[in-house]
Scaffold this motif. Structure first.
Motif, PDB file in Angstrom:
ATOM      1  N   SER A 131     -30.096 -59.900  30.379  1.00 62.10           N
ATOM      2  CA  SER A 131     -30.407 -61.208  30.879  1.00 62.10           C
ATOM      3  C   SER A 131     -29.141 -62.158  31.606  1.00 62.10           C
ATOM      4  CB  SER A 131     -31.800 -62.099  29.789  1.00 62.10           C
ATOM      5  OG  SER A 131     -30.299 -62.100  29.067  1.00 62.10           O
ATOM      6  N   GLU A 132     -29.558 -63.230  31.870  1.00 56.60           N
ATOM      7  CA  GLU A 132     -28.231 -63.728  32.924  1.00 56.60           C
ATOM      8  C   GLU A 132     -27.311 -63.204  33.468  1.00 56.60           C
ATOM      9  OE1 GLU A 132     -27.189 -66.555  29.262  1.00 56.60           O
ATOM     10  OE2 GLU A 132     -28.662 -66.752  28.627  1.00 56.60           O
ATOM     11  N   LEU A 133     -26.997 -61.927  32.728  1.00 58.28           N
ATOM     12  CA  LEU A 133     -25.964 -61.289  33.838  1.00 58.28           C
ATOM     13  C   LEU A 133     -25.925 -61.114  35.203  1.00 58.28           C
ATOM     14  CD1 LEU A 133     -23.375 -59.272  32.197  1.00 58.28           C
ATOM     15  CD2 LEU A 133     -22.687 -61.997  32.618  1.00 58.28           C
ATOM     16  N   THR A 134     -27.750 -61.067  35.596  1.00 47.51           N
ATOM     17  CA  THR A 134     -28.447 -59.960  36.103  1.00 47.51           C
ATOM     18  C   THR A 134     -28.773 -61.481  37.401  1.00 47.51           C
ATOM     19  OG1 THR A 134     -29.806 -59.828  35.061  1.00 47.51           O
ATOM     20  CG2 THR A 134     -29.244 -57.723  35.191  1.00 47.51           C
ATOM     21  N   ASP A 135     -28.822 -62.910  36.908  1.00 47.86           N
ATOM     22  CA  ASP A 135     -29.592 -63.793  37.381  1.00 47.86           C
ATOM     23  C   ASP A 135     -28.944 -63.820  38.978  1.00 47.86           C
ATOM     24  OD1 ASP A 135     -31.650 -63.419  35.545  1.00 47.86           O
ATOM     25  OD2 ASP A 135     -30.791 -65.322  34.551  1.00 47.86           O
ATOM     26  N   HIS A 136     -27.515 -63.847  39.548  1.00 45.03           N
ATOM     27  CA  HIS A 136     -26.676 -64.079  39.995  1.00 45.03           C
ATOM     28  C   HIS A 136     -26.380 -63.296  41.366  1.00 45.03           C
ATOM     29  CE1 HIS A 136     -25.872 -66.664  36.805  1.00 45.03           C
ATOM     30  NE2 HIS A 136     -25.446 -65.775  36.145  1.00 45.03           N
ATOM     31  N   LEU A 137     -26.060 -63.856  42.145  1.00 44.74           N
ATOM     32  CA  LEU A 137     -25.135 -62.791  43.251  1.00 44.74           C
ATOM     33  C   LEU A 137     -26.382 -61.110  43.354  1.00 44.74           C
ATOM     34  CD1 LEU A 137     -21.490 -62.293  40.690  1.00 44.74           C
ATOM     35  CD2 LEU A 137     -21.897 -63.470  42.822  1.00 44.74           C
ATOM     36  N   CYS A 138     -25.953 -60.354  42.975  1.00 38.50           N
ATOM     37  CA  CYS A 138     -26.570 -59.280  43.462  1.00 38.50           C
ATOM     38  C   CYS A 138     -27.911 -58.976  43.030  1.00 38.50           C
ATOM     39  CB  CYS A 138     -25.990 -57.439  43.741  1.00 38.50           C
ATOM     40  SG  CYS A 138     -24.608 -57.423  44.778  1.00 38.50           S
ATOM     41  N   ALA A 184     -30.119 -61.632  42.072  1.00 36.95           N
ATOM     42  CA  ALA A 184     -30.458 -63.060  43.094  1.00 36.95           C
ATOM     43  C   ALA A 184     -30.803 -62.178  44.277  1.00 36.95           C
ATOM     44  CB  ALA A 184     -29.519 -63.857  43.236  1.00 36.95           C
ATOM     45  N   THR A 185     -30.096 -61.687  45.212  1.00 40.47           N
ATOM     46  CA  THR A 185     -30.570 -61.392  46.371  1.00 40.47           C
ATOM     47  C   THR A 185     -31.377 -60.131  46.493  1.00 40.47           C
ATOM     48  OG1 THR A 185     -28.392 -60.113  47.061  1.00 40.47           O
ATOM     49  CG2 THR A 185     -29.198 -62.557  47.436  1.00 40.47           C
ATOM     50  N   ARG A 186     -30.920 -59.167  45.133  1.00 38.80           N
ATOM     51  CA  ARG A 186     -31.825 -57.526  45.217  1.00 38.80           C
ATOM     52  C   ARG A 186     -32.238 -57.254  43.520  1.00 38.80           C
ATOM     53  NH1 ARG A 186     -27.793 -52.817  45.557  1.00 38.80           N
ATOM     54  NH2 ARG A 186     -30.088 -51.639  46.178  1.00 38.80           N
ATOM     55  N   PRO A 187     -33.965 -58.586  43.987  1.00 35.35           N
ATOM     56  CA  PRO A 187     -34.219 -58.814  42.610  1.00 35.35           C
ATOM     57  C   PRO A 187     -34.661 -57.166  42.080  1.00 35.35           C
ATOM     58  CG  PRO A 187     -35.718 -59.680  44.260  1.00 35.35           C
ATOM     59  CD  PRO A 187     -34.477 -59.264  45.319  1.00 35.35           C
ATOM     60  N   GLY A 188     -34.775 -56.507  40.684  1.00 35.92           N
ATOM     61  CA  GLY A 188     -34.896 -55.760  39.828  1.00 35.92           C
ATOM     62  C   GLY A 188     -34.382 -54.674  40.055  1.00 35.92           C
TER      63      GLY A 188
END
Ligand code: AMP
Length: 298
Positions: A116-123, A125-129
């Motif tokens: 969680s969290e670390l994956t919310d931003h940058l890539c 955000a623009t590449r969900p999942g």
């Protein structure tokens, strides 16, 4: 070098190697480099580090379908097995693990590993999942190979932060070794996706490293430059290239990926900062970044 396609064969081979080492009173050190193939000098640098640190080097080549979005390049992701095998051999790889999609996912996986969290931003955000697919497949591969060390490029800085966090949170017993970005002589970061670029896009893509270099210079040389100043400079430079379409440009702390205050002079920020960009040239999306340690500059 042996090439294996079955999970059980990789396990059996490694078991035998570990046993043979144990009989001589040694603990076999295994280094692991996971990739999606179409190997270049960036991958080779990871393999070289793994070769230096370990007794046995395992390379995996697997284009992982679950980390691609529905409108992404899964179907056209470049592949060249002969060239990959030649590079692997040249770099002294012991085992190449080359599973099929059916071998890795005999049925749709019901278990996923999510950071969680670390994956919310940058890539994220623009590449969900995307990162859920990455952490799930990397977990599977780490359970298959059980390496002492696994090597990841700073080229994918967010991936490096996410995997490091996963290994820490799940008490996985291995070391994650970060490796610096390998670039072409003109600055373009090596990527399997560079092959998609037309000659004109290839030229335009030099704006990635150029804008990061300028941002870095501003951060290091200008006393009062704030994160906002650096961001503005970064975007201005990228926008000088007409063919460049910005997906994101961000400045964050590394490896927490926490935001930095836009009004604070970056030289006053303790620890590392990540300047990361993702830019499209035609249909090709490329990423690049630089990680700066500012506290030493004070
Ligand atoms: P990929 O095959 O693109 O999934 O990449 C496999 C590994 O190689 C990842 O850990 C990447 O970060 C790393 N890598 C890719 N390109 C580079 C590069 N130019 N320099 C250093 N490492 C890289």
């Amino acid at each position: 070098m042996i090439v294996l396609t079955q999970i059980e064969d990789v396990r059996a081979h490694l078991r035998a190697e570990r046993l043979a080492a144990a009989k001589e009173g040694k603990e076999l050190q295994v280094g692991f480099v996971p990739t999606m193939g179409y190997l270049h000098d960036g991958h080779a640098s990871l393999l070289r580090s793994a070769r230096m640190d370990n007794d046995l080097v395992v390379l995996s080549i697997f284009v992982n379908p679950i980390q691609f979005g529905p409108n992404e390049d899964l179907d056209r992701y470049p592949r060249d097995r002969d060239k990959d095998m030649a590079l692997a051999k040249r770099e002294g790889v012991d085992i190449v693990f080359l599973p099929t999609v059916e071998e890795m996912y005999p049925e749709p996986t019901k278990t996923k590993v999510l950071v969680s969290e670390l994956t919310d931003h940058l890539c994220g955000a623009t590449r969900p999942g995307h990162f859920d697919g990455v952490t799930t497949v990397v977990s599977k591969l780490l359970h298959i190979v059980v390496p002492n060390r696994a090597y990841f490029g700073q080229k994918d800085a967010q991936q490096l932060a996410v995997i490091t966090q996963m290994v820490k949170d799940l008490n996985m017993d291995l070391e994650i070794i970060p490796c610096p970005i390998v670039r072409e002589e003109d600055g373009l970061a090596l990527s399997s996706r560079n092959v998609y670029l037309s000659p004109e896009e290839r030229q335009a893509a030099l704006v990635l490293s150029r804008s990061l270099r300028q941002a870095e210079q501003l951060a290091r040389q200008s006393e009062g430059a704030t994160a906002e100043d650096i961001f503005q400079e970064l975007v201005r430079t990228i926008e000088t290239e007409r063919a460049a379409q910005i997906d994101y440009a961000e400045i964050r702390r590394f490896p927490s990926l926490a935001p930095v205050s836009g009004s604070l002079p970056v030289k006053e920020i303790e620890g590392k900062i990540l300047i990361a960009i993702a830019v499209k040239f035609g249909a090709t999306r490329l990423i690049d970044n630089v990680i700066l340690t500012m506290e030493g500059d004070k």
